[in-house]
Design an enzyme around this catalytic site. Structure first.
Site, PDB file in Angstrom:
ATOM      1  N   GLY A   1       0.615  -0.994  -0.222  1.00  0.00           N
ATOM      2  CA  GLY A   1      -0.134   0.119   0.135  1.00  0.00           C
ATOM      3  C   GLY A   1       0.972   1.122   0.086  1.00  0.00           C
TER       4      GLY A   1
ATOM      5  N   THR B   1       6.022   1.389   5.585  1.00  0.00           N
ATOM      6  CA  THR B   1       4.535   1.571   6.085  1.00  0.00           C
ATOM      7  C   THR B   1       4.332   2.075   7.233  1.00  0.00           C
ATOM      8  OG1 THR B   1       2.753  -0.565   7.090  1.00  0.00           O
ATOM      9  CG2 THR B   1       5.586  -0.235   7.333  1.00  0.00           C
TER      10      THR B   1
ATOM     11  N   ASP C   1       2.104   1.570   9.210  1.00  0.00           N
ATOM     12  CA  ASP C   1       0.814   0.182  10.020  1.00  0.00           C
ATOM     13  C   ASP C   1       2.925   0.231  11.322  1.00  0.00           C
ATOM     14  OD1 ASP C   1      -0.500   0.058   8.902  1.00  0.00           O
ATOM     15  OD2 ASP C   1      -0.409  -1.734   8.934  1.00  0.00           O
TER      16      ASP C   1
ATOM     17  N   TYR D   1      -6.875   5.272   4.270  1.00  0.00           N
ATOM     18  CA  TYR D   1      -6.808   6.177   2.888  1.00  0.00           C
ATOM     19  C   TYR D   1      -6.956   7.367   2.717  1.00  0.00           C
ATOM     20  CZ  TYR D   1      -8.430   0.817   1.636  1.00  0.00           C
ATOM     21  OH  TYR D   1      -8.344  -0.316   1.268  1.00  0.00           O
ATOM     22  N   GLU D   2      -7.057   8.257   3.365  1.00  0.00           N
ATOM     23  CA  GLU D   2      -7.137   9.419   3.453  1.00  0.00           C
ATOM     24  C   GLU D   2      -5.562   9.634   4.002  1.00  0.00           C
ATOM     25  OE1 GLU D   2     -10.727   9.150   5.207  1.00  0.00           O
ATOM     26  OE2 GLU D   2      -9.227   7.993   5.321  1.00  0.00           O
ATOM     27  N   LEU D   3      -4.511   8.746   4.644  1.00  0.00           N
ATOM     28  CA  LEU D   3      -4.136   8.957   5.018  1.00  0.00           C
ATOM     29  C   LEU D   3      -2.010   8.827   4.091  1.00  0.00           C
ATOM     30  CD1 LEU D   3      -3.956   8.043   9.075  1.00  0.00           C
ATOM     31  CD2 LEU D   3      -4.967  10.213   7.476  1.00  0.00           C
ATOM     32  N   ARG D   4      -2.483   7.776   2.521  1.00  0.00           N
ATOM     33  CA  ARG D   4      -1.390   7.421   2.590  1.00  0.00           C
ATOM     34  C   ARG D   4      -0.700   7.991   1.986  1.00  0.00           C
ATOM     35  NH1 ARG D   4      -3.601   1.130   1.263  1.00  0.00           N
ATOM     36  NH2 ARG D   4      -4.224   2.480  -0.707  1.00  0.00           N
TER      37      ARG D   4
END
Length: 431
Positions: free
Chosen positions: A17, A137, A139, A312-315
């Protein structure tokens, strides 16, 4: 200035991602690579085409072409989740395509799955291709030295906090509760990082259950307990942050059971090429909202619950200065490692500690039992997590030790203190 030496061709690819800062690594690795005598090629969409033996989907990277992209979000090379280790044929195709391109060195950018793929490319190439993997990532779940973050995490947390604060103000203004699902498949770092900094009412991450199976009932009760305690304090709104990794911790069967007769209402439960549940296709927030609404109504509590996924707003956000600088270091260091004597002996994940490059050999990063990349979990025994817990609003042992508090809480749901203890007393032991 570019080195006159011809060191062969350096390939750069991105897997997994998106994360803020990818372009910073591409830019830095390209510039340093060319300055050190490499011809640099960008591979489009990760291993997607390479795994088919396709060497055509590439682009020549130049200093002029990349010098202005380091502050941009997204990836100029795209990305994909294609798993080249899924079959021997796919791996042969990757090696064949890289050989056709004349690649002698590879900079891989990605998370745990892409890191594992890079380690297997290095192994299969048997010394013909030097490999450096740059850990990416939001994460923050790769085991880097100390508390060194994976790039992209700090930018994602930064923007996530502002989004959460806006939702918190909306919750206060409208007397609502928000259920926020934060990205983080294997670890709760992002959920905790955003929730703690934004002063969320409650944060629930898989690690707090200490490796045992997690039930939906437990998670629902934790949230209900928070709602009741806030009501006892005279407050009728709040923000709950749940790590999406709770889905994996609950298990596919428990999830499907909770979805009931109409699972399609909550998205698709299926797995990707790496064997992971496709969490982005599961409406976990909607499921929790529906379950909580039903259970609260049975307790005589009517509230407005809204769910929102956060990730998704952050990636693909533009990197904040921390990640812009950090990714320049990583891209530069990846090329420096590839030129070192060590790179002739092993492939590595490139990291930094105290301002110095630390190449982490793939062999040390792999879990000896699973053969996969090891995962960095949230340390729930440390003071950082302890601090987060002290500022959450949730039912704790002290609430059940105070007869007046138990009486107040019980009255909200029309129970006797004894009934309330029997129903919610189990929460006293959950950290």
């Amino acid at each position: 200035m570019p080195n006159s030496l011809n060191r062969g061709r350096l390939a750069i690819l991105v897997g997994g991602g998106p994360a803020p800062g990818i372009n910073g690594v591409i830019s830095a690795a390209t510039i340093e690579g060319i300055n050190q005598g490499f011809r640099v090629v960008g591979v489009r969409d990760g291993y997607k085409y390479l795994a088919q033996g396709d060497a055509e989907h590439t682009v020549r990277l130049t200093i002029n072409g990349v010098k202005g992209i380091h502050l941009l979000g997204g990836s100029v090379l795209g990305t994909s989740r294609t798993n080249p280790t899924k079959s021997e044929e796919s791996m042969r195709n990757v090696l064949s395509a890289l050989e056709e391109l004349g690649v002698t060195a590879l900079v891989s950018i990605g998370g745990d799955d892409t890191a594992f793929s890079a380690s297997q490319v290095h192994k299969a190439a048997a010394g013909a291709i030097r490999v450096a993997h740059v850990p990416k990532t939001i994460d923050n779940d790769l085991p880097l030295p100390g508390s060194t973050p994976t790039f992209g995490f700090e930018t994602a947390r930064h923007h996530g906090v502002y989004l959460l604060r806006n939702l918190a103000e909306d919750a206060r203004t409208t007397s609502r509760w928000y259920i926020i699902i934060s990205m983080g498949r294997t670890a709760g770092h992002l959920a905790l990082g955003i929730g703690k900094a934004a002063a969320a009412t409650l944060i629930v991450i898989p690690e707090q259950f200490r490796g045992r199976p997690v039930t939906i009932d437990e998670v629902c009760d934790l949230i209900i307990g928070s709602v009741l305690k806030r009501r006892a304090e005279g407050t009728k709104y709040g923000i709950v942050v749940l790590a999406e990794g709770l889905i994996e911790a609950m298990g596919e069967k428990a999830l499907l059971d909770a979805m009931g007769a109409k699972p399609e209402r909550y998205g698709n439960v299926r797995r990707d090429e790496h064997g992971h549940l496709r969490l982005g296709e599961i409406e976990f927030g909607r499921l929790m909202k529906d379950l909580l609404t039903e259970r609260l109504e049975k307790l005589g509590i009517k509230i407005t619950l809204l769910d929102k996924d956060l990730g998704y707003e952050l990636r693909c956000a533009d990197p904040i200065p921390f990640d812009a600088e950090y990714t320049r270091d990583l891209g530069y260091a990846a090329v420096k490692f590839l030129l070192s004597a060590e790179a002739g002996k092993f492939g590595a994940v490139v990291s930094f500690s105290d301002g110095k490059m630390v190449p982490l050999p793939f062999a040390k990063m792999l879990n000896p039992e699973t053969g996969r990349m090891q995962v960095r979990k949230v340390n729930v025994d440390g003071e950082a997590y302890e601090c987060a817990c002290h500022y959450m609003i949730r039912l704790e042992a002290s609430d059940f030790e105070n007869p007046e508090q138990v009486k107040k809480l019980a009255s909200i749901v029309s129970m006797t203190p004894e009934q309330f203890r029997a129903r919610f007393g189990c929460l006293a032991g959950l950290k």
